[in-house]
Design an enzyme around this catalytic site. Structure first.
Site, PDB file in Angstrom:
ATOM      1  N   ASP A   8       0.799  -2.203   2.966  1.00 29.26           N
ATOM      2  CA  ASP A   8      -0.545  -2.720   3.570  1.00 29.26           C
ATOM      3  C   ASP A   8      -1.539  -1.665   3.518  1.00 29.26           C
ATOM      4  O   ASP A   8      -1.122  -0.380   3.723  1.00 29.26           O
ATOM      5  CB  ASP A   8      -0.425  -3.356   4.863  1.00 29.26           C
ATOM      6  CG  ASP A   8      -1.681  -3.961   5.576  1.00 29.26           C
ATOM      7  OD1 ASP A   8      -2.200  -4.844   4.694  1.00 29.26           O
ATOM      8  OD2 ASP A   8      -1.823  -3.801   6.618  1.00 29.26           O
ATOM      9  N   PHE A   9      -2.734  -1.931   3.643  1.00 23.03           N
ATOM     10  CA  PHE A   9      -3.948  -0.899   3.485  1.00 23.03           C
ATOM     11  C   PHE A   9      -4.608  -0.802   5.030  1.00 23.03           C
ATOM     12  O   PHE A   9      -4.324   0.141   5.676  1.00 23.03           O
ATOM     13  CB  PHE A   9      -4.866  -1.531   2.547  1.00 23.03           C
ATOM     14  CG  PHE A   9      -5.843  -0.261   2.107  1.00 23.03           C
ATOM     15  CD1 PHE A   9      -5.698   0.550   1.156  1.00 23.03           C
ATOM     16  CD2 PHE A   9      -7.031  -0.049   3.186  1.00 23.03           C
ATOM     17  CE1 PHE A   9      -6.502   1.779   0.827  1.00 23.03           C
ATOM     18  CE2 PHE A   9      -7.984   0.875   2.640  1.00 23.03           C
ATOM     19  CZ  PHE A   9      -7.747   1.761   1.571  1.00 23.03           C
TER      20      PHE A   9
END
Length: 218
Positions: A8-9
């Site tokens: 995920d960012f």
């Protein structure tokens, strides 16, 4: 053996909270809503924005989409740069790649936005694939991004993949595709959120995450 790691960012690779929260305030302000409660604003970091506007403020789908466009009015020129990578995450990615894992960004953030930030911090080459949503709403759900990553890597056994994220949306999106998730506590999860939704393991730091990853196939 685990072969592919999906990261995920927002709240996992990068602390993007400041930019996200300021842009949410900007968008809400256009509707005459002044929001100063940080606990509420933090809930916007990670999930699809339209879902958060609807869930937290009761916006209709049309109003939520308008809010997202207003959010981007500030985000594209300014908010996008109000972020920084979490300490130790670059080293964790390097260690994972050196150990033979394939890595991907798997985010609800629009792909072009994620790419711009990664380019500024010279982190693009740490990933085999970078995948997010698109500005037209394509792949707006987390499971759709996970599925796109699985297709890119030609995954036939989801047991060879792990999703790494800081929110329930990462765990649920991965689970819908048959993928287990590793949680990181340094992001934006509510207390107990990662445990409640069934993270396989929860790391308090990038160092802990690195150690867990490197022992996945031991």
């Amino acid at each position: 053996m685990v072969k592919v790691l999906l990261f995920d960012f927002d709240g996992t690779l990068f602390d993007t909270g400041l930019g996200v929260m300021r842009c949410v305030q900007y968008a809400l302000g256009k509707f005459g809503i002044e929001e100063h409660d940080e606990k509420t604003l933090r809930k916007f970091v990670g999930p699809p924005l339209d879902e958060s506007f609807s869930e937290l403020y009761g916006f209709s789908p049309e109003k939520a989409r308008e809010a997202v466009w207003l959010y981007r009015e500030r985000y594209q020129p300014t908010g996008i740069w109000e972020c920084e990578p979490y300490p130790g995450m670059a080293e964790t990615l390097d260690a994972a790649r050196a150990a033979g894992f394939q890595t991907a960004v798997c985010t609800s953030k629009p792909t072009p936005s994620a790419m711009k930030i990664l380019e500024r911090y010279e982190m693009v080459e740490k990933f085999n694939f970078i995948c997010g949503s698109e500005f037209d709403g394509t792949r707006s759900k987390k499971f759709e991004v996970v599925q796109a990553c699985l297709e890119h890597f030609g995954v036939t056994d989801t047991g060879t993949v792990r999703m790494i994220g800081d929110r329930k949306y990462d765990i649920l999106g991965a689970g819908k595709c048959g993928v287990k998730a590793i949680g990181v506590r340094f992001g934006y999860a509510e207390p107990g959120e990662l445990e409640q939704y069934g993270a396989e393991y929860i790391a308090d730091t990038a160092q802990e995450l690195r150690e867990y990853i490197l022992h996945l196939n031991a």
